[in-house]
Write a protein that holds these residues in place. Sequence first.
Motif, PDB file in Angstrom:
ATOM      1  N   TYR A  80      39.896  37.058  49.266  1.00 32.27           N
ATOM      2  CA  TYR A  80      40.537  38.371  49.220  1.00 32.27           C
ATOM      3  C   TYR A  80      39.641  39.315  48.446  1.00 32.27           C
TER       4      TYR A  80
ATOM      5  N   LEU B 108      37.844  46.057  42.810  1.00 38.17           N
ATOM      6  CA  LEU B 108      38.750  45.906  41.685  1.00 38.17           C
ATOM      7  C   LEU B 108      38.818  44.438  41.269  1.00 38.17           C
ATOM      8  N   THR B 109      38.971  43.592  42.257  1.00 34.49           N
ATOM      9  CA  THR B 109      39.024  42.153  41.990  1.00 34.49           C
ATOM     10  C   THR B 109      38.772  41.413  43.289  1.00 34.49           C
ATOM     11  N   GLY B 110      38.559  40.095  43.172  1.00 30.03           N
ATOM     12  CA  GLY B 110      38.357  39.266  44.363  1.00 30.03           C
ATOM     13  C   GLY B 110      36.891  39.003  44.651  1.00 30.03           C
ATOM     14  N   TYR B 111      36.613  38.669  45.896  1.00 29.54           N
ATOM     15  CA  TYR B 111      35.267  38.271  46.308  1.00 29.54           C
ATOM     16  C   TYR B 111      34.475  39.520  46.668  1.00 29.54           C
ATOM     17  N   GLU B 112      33.466  39.814  45.844  1.00 29.27           N
ATOM     18  CA  GLU B 112      32.736  41.069  46.017  1.00 29.27           C
ATOM     19  C   GLU B 112      31.941  41.114  47.309  1.00 29.27           C
TER      20      GLU B 112
ATOM     21  N   ASP C 264      42.233  34.988  39.236  1.00 27.86           N
ATOM     22  CA  ASP C 264      41.892  36.384  39.521  1.00 27.86           C
ATOM     23  C   ASP C 264      41.670  37.114  38.198  1.00 27.86           C
ATOM     24  N   GLN C 265      40.583  37.894  38.137  1.00 29.42           N
ATOM     25  CA  GLN C 265      40.213  38.476  36.837  1.00 29.42           C
ATOM     26  C   GLN C 265      41.295  39.416  36.292  1.00 29.42           C
ATOM     27  N   LEU C 266      41.899  40.217  37.176  1.00 26.05           N
ATOM     28  CA  LEU C 266      42.938  41.126  36.697  1.00 26.05           C
ATOM     29  C   LEU C 266      44.175  40.360  36.280  1.00 26.05           C
TER      30      LEU C 266
END
Lengths: 457, 345
Positions: A86, A95-99, B327-329
């Motif tokens: 995601y 923001l987050t997840g797999y860049e 998840d980082q957040l």
Amino acid sequence: MTAGTSIRQRLFFQLAGIAALLSVAFFLVVQVVAERAAEGTQDDILSASAIAIADSLRSEESGVTLELPYSALSMLSTINEDRVFYRVVAAGETLTGYEDLPLPDETPQLGLPTFETLSYRGDEVRSVSVVRAVGPATNLQNVVVTVAQTRLGLEAISRRITATATGVGAGFFLVATALSLWAANLALRPIDRMTGAVTRRGPKDLRPVLAETPTELAPLLEAINSFMGRLRASLTRTEDFIAEAAHRVRTPLATVRAQAEVTHRKLQKPEHKQAIREMIRAIDESSRSAEQMLDHAMVTFRADSLAVEQLNLSALVEETCERLKPTADIRDIAIRTKAPDEPLMFEGDSILLQAALQNIIDNAIKYSPEDSEITVRVDAGADLRLTVSDQGRGFGAGDHSKLTTRFERGGNVGNIVGSGLGLTIADEVARVHGGTLEIGNNPEGVGACVSLVLPRL
Amino acid sequence: MRFPCLAASLIAFLSLSVASAAFEIEDQRLYTADPERSVLKIISTADLDVFDPILIAFQAENPGLSIDYTVTGTSDLMKAIYVDGAQFDLAISSAMDLQTKLANDGFLSSYASPVAADLPDWAIWRDQVFAFTQEPAVLLVSEAFFGDDPAPTNRDELIALLRESPERFQGRIGTYDVRRSGFGYLVATQDSRNSEAFWRLMEVMGRLDAKLYCCSGEMIRDVAEGRLALAYNVLGSYAASQKTTTDGFRIIEMTDFVNVMLRTVVIPQGSENVEAAQAMVDFLLQLNERPDLVAASGLPAIDASKFQANASLRPIRFGPGLLVFLDQLKRRNFLRNWENSLVQE
């Protein structure tokens, strides 16, 4: 008749071909529909996941933040053990997840998920992207949420569906083929029934066929019946003609003979009497020839449609000899019969057999000297054998095989009048009964020996 | 046995963007075979004294196989494989979430183990992550403190007890510092999923000035010696094996629910001795047939009947759900909530 193509075969192959076509079509439809359904299911779950993530986006003072719902990812494991990726992108920043998870080529529209199939981390993945506007009205940010899942589970489902569809398709084909064989047989049953109704008939049965037929076969049946009608008429005419001819020839001859005998008694001069006697003899021979010609015609006619019945050969021989006794008595010729006591049963046409035997014995009487003996023997060995032997002049030396040809006479017939039809008739009768006519000289001394050899059935 | 602290760089390596320093090796031993035919390189979070009997037994079954056993922390193990790409034939870890992430992100080899059929479904994920132990998170209470008094049997009772007499428990309760312990973080996040009581409990414990630990061993020691009245979410298998030599504490499995952590073994993609690695996986999956090894190592083998006997036991399930708290957040938010509840300064 030429061996044409079989309707049954053609019907069967056509039906089987249709079944094969339908099986393949069924297979393809099931395959496509099921795969669509499986793909649709995955797409639905992926959308639900992406929407769940999008719904948990919040705006904070520092910007957009996300409280990733546990169910958003765990729901993706409900069907299979596929890998899940995601990515959440806000204002161009991950923001987050797999860049490195690829974003959709075109930014999806609000409320409309975009689906893509692409390659990621060594596997084919299905990805869905949704967009949600987050933030205060003055500073709305479009956030793209992308969720992707590998398709291994989908491939497994697809393999299972393929296997099932193949099995069902093959089963359908086999059942349909068996059914088409049955249907072809069923469809052709009226033809078999009609064939049976026609072939089971006796040789003289030319009545119209009344078997129940489907409408498609009615014209054929009508044609057969009309043909049989014409045949019946033609046969009746032929029989009538034969009877008429016999009548027309024999009656005047009998009249002429009676007149000649009357004249013979009235005449005084020996040379005149001699001439009339010659005339009477000639009339007798003509009458006999006419009879033989009619016999031959009858044999030819009956041979095509043999009226086979169970008959006692011994009785038939006795009866025939009895009938010829008066003729033989005139010349003091004795007819002796040697037949086994028990009845000898044989399947054959009694009228034909009688005609054959009569002609053979007739010949024997004709060529026998006065005051001699004719032996008629019935032997029951491997074959049934009716042997007529006389004490006449025999056939002489040479080839006897031609004697059975029509109008062919032996080399030593001398002054004896004959048509050359007697042995021909006997030979034909032997042949239509599957037997042979053996012609030779009496091995026990003078005279001829003719055997009608019939196979036991 | 330990649950080494989760390195502070966890967030950094999960973002994959930061090149990281080499992982830290805590211990290493080479079991040399003579003559040596091949080497099996294992990276593990289990201490040598725990795994030594298993390694010796496995080597006895596979003559000619040398074993190179490296001990490191859960996050260092992750870093070694995920970031450094270090070459190991097997990776054994108690961090289910990190092992799951290795599988999900494509760092592992698949192996259709012939012994997998004997195991429950939840013990194997994707034919890549194989669980071979089941270790519950339990409550430890001090004998010296509770004496004959009944100890709380569920979280609500525990909260009620702590609220009733805060003065008795002030400074005398302990739990994991989830910022430093991978196991602590895993069970805390699972707690937060399973029950609303978790955050209330953290709130209460925070008010009572709970002590935070990096490792189960220290918590067990402090409870046994009476310095702590109780410790929450201690690794049950370790406590049980300590109980054979140490007195002074009771092990309580909560009746509302008990999270059961599964220790897992995986075969990294770079494995150079796949055959031996697969043999070791099969060997570990059949640990329940070797009670001697279970006793010697203190690692409870997979036993589905225990879950049927006690409905409150819940194995932590593999799957993408475990990725959520990585998840980082999510992690940042969780730790912030946790700190707000527990670290009240």
